[in-house]
Motif scaffolding. Structure first.
Motif, short mmCIF file in Angstrom:
data_model
loop_
_atom_site.label_atom_id
_atom_site.label_comp_id
_atom_site.label_asym_id
_atom_site.label_seq_id
_atom_site.Cartn_x
_atom_site.Cartn_y
_atom_site.Cartn_z
N TYR A 54 18.83 -3.92 -25.92
CA TYR A 54 18.81 -3.44 -24.59
C TYR A 54 19.83 -2.10 -24.39
O TYR A 54 20.49 -1.81 -25.30
CB TYR A 54 18.96 -4.34 -23.40
CG TYR A 54 20.41 -5.19 -23.66
CD1 TYR A 54 21.65 -4.75 -23.34
CD2 TYR A 54 20.42 -6.57 -24.28
CE1 TYR A 54 22.73 -5.51 -23.36
CE2 TYR A 54 21.20 -7.15 -24.69
CZ TYR A 54 22.59 -6.53 -23.93
OH TYR A 54 23.80 -7.56 -24.08
N ASP A 55 19.47 -1.45 -23.32
CA ASP A 55 20.25 -0.03 -23.12
C ASP A 55 21.61 -0.35 -22.40
O ASP A 55 21.67 -1.37 -21.44
CB ASP A 55 19.28 0.61 -21.99
CG ASP A 55 18.13 1.29 -22.91
OD1 ASP A 55 18.05 1.39 -23.94
OD2 ASP A 55 17.01 1.26 -22.06
N ILE A 56 22.31 0.45 -22.95
CA ILE A 56 23.73 0.34 -22.10
C ILE A 56 23.91 1.81 -21.43
O ILE A 56 24.00 3.03 -22.10
CB ILE A 56 24.91 0.21 -23.17
CG1 ILE A 56 24.71 -1.27 -23.48
CG2 ILE A 56 26.37 0.38 -22.38
CD1 ILE A 56 25.73 -1.64 -24.66
N PRO A 57 24.20 1.77 -20.37
CA PRO A 57 24.21 0.99 -19.32
C PRO A 57 22.85 0.40 -19.07
O PRO A 57 21.76 1.12 -19.20
CB PRO A 57 24.73 1.62 -17.96
CG PRO A 57 24.35 3.05 -17.95
CD PRO A 57 24.48 3.17 -19.64
N PRO A 58 22.36 -0.77 -18.29
CA PRO A 58 21.11 -1.38 -18.06
C PRO A 58 20.56 -0.49 -17.44
O PRO A 58 21.06 0.32 -16.27
CB PRO A 58 21.29 -2.59 -17.38
CG PRO A 58 22.82 -3.07 -17.79
CD PRO A 58 23.52 -1.85 -18.13
N ILE A 59 19.25 -0.38 -17.47
CA ILE A 59 18.21 0.67 -16.70
C ILE A 59 17.36 -0.37 -15.56
O ILE A 59 16.93 -1.33 -15.95
CB ILE A 59 17.11 1.23 -17.63
CG1 ILE A 59 18.11 2.36 -18.42
CG2 ILE A 59 16.07 2.13 -16.59
CD1 ILE A 59 16.91 2.80 -19.72
N LYS A 60 17.59 0.07 -14.44
CA LYS A 60 16.99 -0.62 -13.36
C LYS A 60 15.47 -0.61 -13.41
O LYS A 60 14.85 0.44 -13.69
CB LYS A 60 17.43 -0.18 -12.01
CG LYS A 60 16.98 -0.96 -10.85
CD LYS A 60 17.61 -0.27 -9.66
CE LYS A 60 17.24 -1.16 -8.29
NZ LYS A 60 17.93 -0.90 -6.92
N TYR A 61 14.79 -1.74 -13.21
CA TYR A 61 13.41 -1.65 -13.07
C TYR A 61 12.84 -0.87 -12.07
O TYR A 61 13.39 -0.99 -10.90
CB TYR A 61 12.78 -3.27 -12.91
CG TYR A 61 12.89 -4.39 -14.13
CD1 TYR A 61 12.10 -4.10 -15.19
CD2 TYR A 61 13.92 -5.21 -14.27
CE1 TYR A 61 12.06 -4.66 -16.26
CE2 TYR A 61 13.81 -6.10 -15.44
CZ TYR A 61 12.90 -5.73 -16.32
OH TYR A 61 12.93 -6.51 -17.43
N THR A 62 11.61 -0.32 -12.46
CA THR A 62 10.96 0.62 -11.52
C THR A 62 9.81 0.07 -10.75
O THR A 62 9.46 -1.23 -11.54
CB THR A 62 10.73 1.95 -11.83
OG1 THR A 62 9.73 1.69 -12.98
CG2 THR A 62 12.00 2.58 -12.19
N SER A 63 9.04 0.33 -9.73
CA SER A 63 7.95 -0.36 -9.23
C SER A 63 6.83 -0.31 -10.45
O SER A 63 5.94 -1.23 -10.18
CB SER A 63 7.49 0.33 -8.07
OG SER A 63 7.20 1.67 -8.12
N ASP A 64 6.89 0.45 -11.27
CA ASP A 64 5.56 0.54 -12.16
C ASP A 64 5.88 -0.24 -13.47
O ASP A 64 4.86 -0.48 -14.48
CB ASP A 64 5.11 1.89 -12.65
CG ASP A 64 6.35 2.63 -13.45
OD1 ASP A 64 7.65 2.24 -12.95
OD2 ASP A 64 6.17 3.49 -14.32
N MET A 65 7.14 -1.00 -13.54
CA MET A 65 7.45 -1.73 -14.42
C MET A 65 7.14 -3.44 -14.11
O MET A 65 7.13 -3.59 -12.94
CB MET A 65 9.07 -1.71 -14.94
CG MET A 65 9.40 -0.55 -15.34
SD MET A 65 11.11 -0.54 -15.86
CE MET A 65 11.46 0.93 -16.67
N SER A 66 6.78 -4.08 -14.91
CA SER A 66 6.66 -5.72 -14.88
C SER A 66 7.48 -6.55 -15.92
O SER A 66 7.65 -6.20 -17.18
CB SER A 66 5.20 -6.02 -14.85
OG SER A 66 4.61 -5.83 -16.23
N PRO A 67 8.02 -7.57 -15.53
CA PRO A 67 9.00 -8.50 -16.49
C PRO A 67 7.94 -9.13 -17.26
O PRO A 67 6.75 -9.49 -17.16
CB PRO A 67 9.72 -9.28 -15.60
CG PRO A 67 8.89 -9.42 -14.29
CD PRO A 67 8.15 -8.06 -14.14
N TRP A 68 8.56 -9.32 -18.48
CA TRP A 68 7.61 -10.12 -19.45
C TRP A 68 8.01 -11.37 -19.39
O TRP A 68 8.99 -12.01 -19.16
CB TRP A 68 8.22 -9.92 -21.00
CG TRP A 68 7.45 -10.48 -22.06
CD1 TRP A 68 6.28 -9.92 -22.53
CD2 TRP A 68 7.80 -12.00 -22.67
NE1 TRP A 68 6.01 -11.06 -23.42
CE2 TRP A 68 6.65 -12.08 -23.58
CE3 TRP A 68 8.90 -12.88 -22.20
CZ2 TRP A 68 6.95 -13.24 -24.34
CZ3 TRP A 68 8.82 -14.04 -23.06
CH2 TRP A 68 7.59 -14.18 -23.96
#
Length: 80
Positions: free
Chosen positions: A62-76
């Motif tokens: 995963y990315d450091i620092p973590p990247i915040k989810y945006t409205s066009d993303m969906s969790p797996w």
């Protein structure tokens, strides 16, 4: 630089933390968690993990620092 990496599922459910039962005399834990603590002294023989050095960098998925989810993303999820 990072002083350590802690990889764990981090379950905060009541089953994992437990609950008092039987008249406040017993703690019932229904789920256990496992984690791995990586210390740089034992992994790369240094005091800190470098975050940018390509030769001694600890690769994590995963990315450091973590990247915040945006409205066009969906969790797996695996339930669908």
């Amino acid at each position: 630089m990072a002083a350590y990496y802690l990889l764990t599922s981090g379950n905060i459910s009541k089953a994992a933390w437990g609950s008092i039962n039987k008249g406040n005399k017993a703690l019932r834990i229904m789920s256990y968690e496992a984690g791995v603590l990586l210390l740089p002294r034992f992994v790369i023989n240094e005091d800190l993990f470098p975050l940018s050095d390509k030769t001694h960098r600890l690769i994590i998925p995963y990315d450091i620092p973590p990247i915040k989810y945006t409205s066009d993303m969906s969790p797996w999820v695996s339930d669908y």
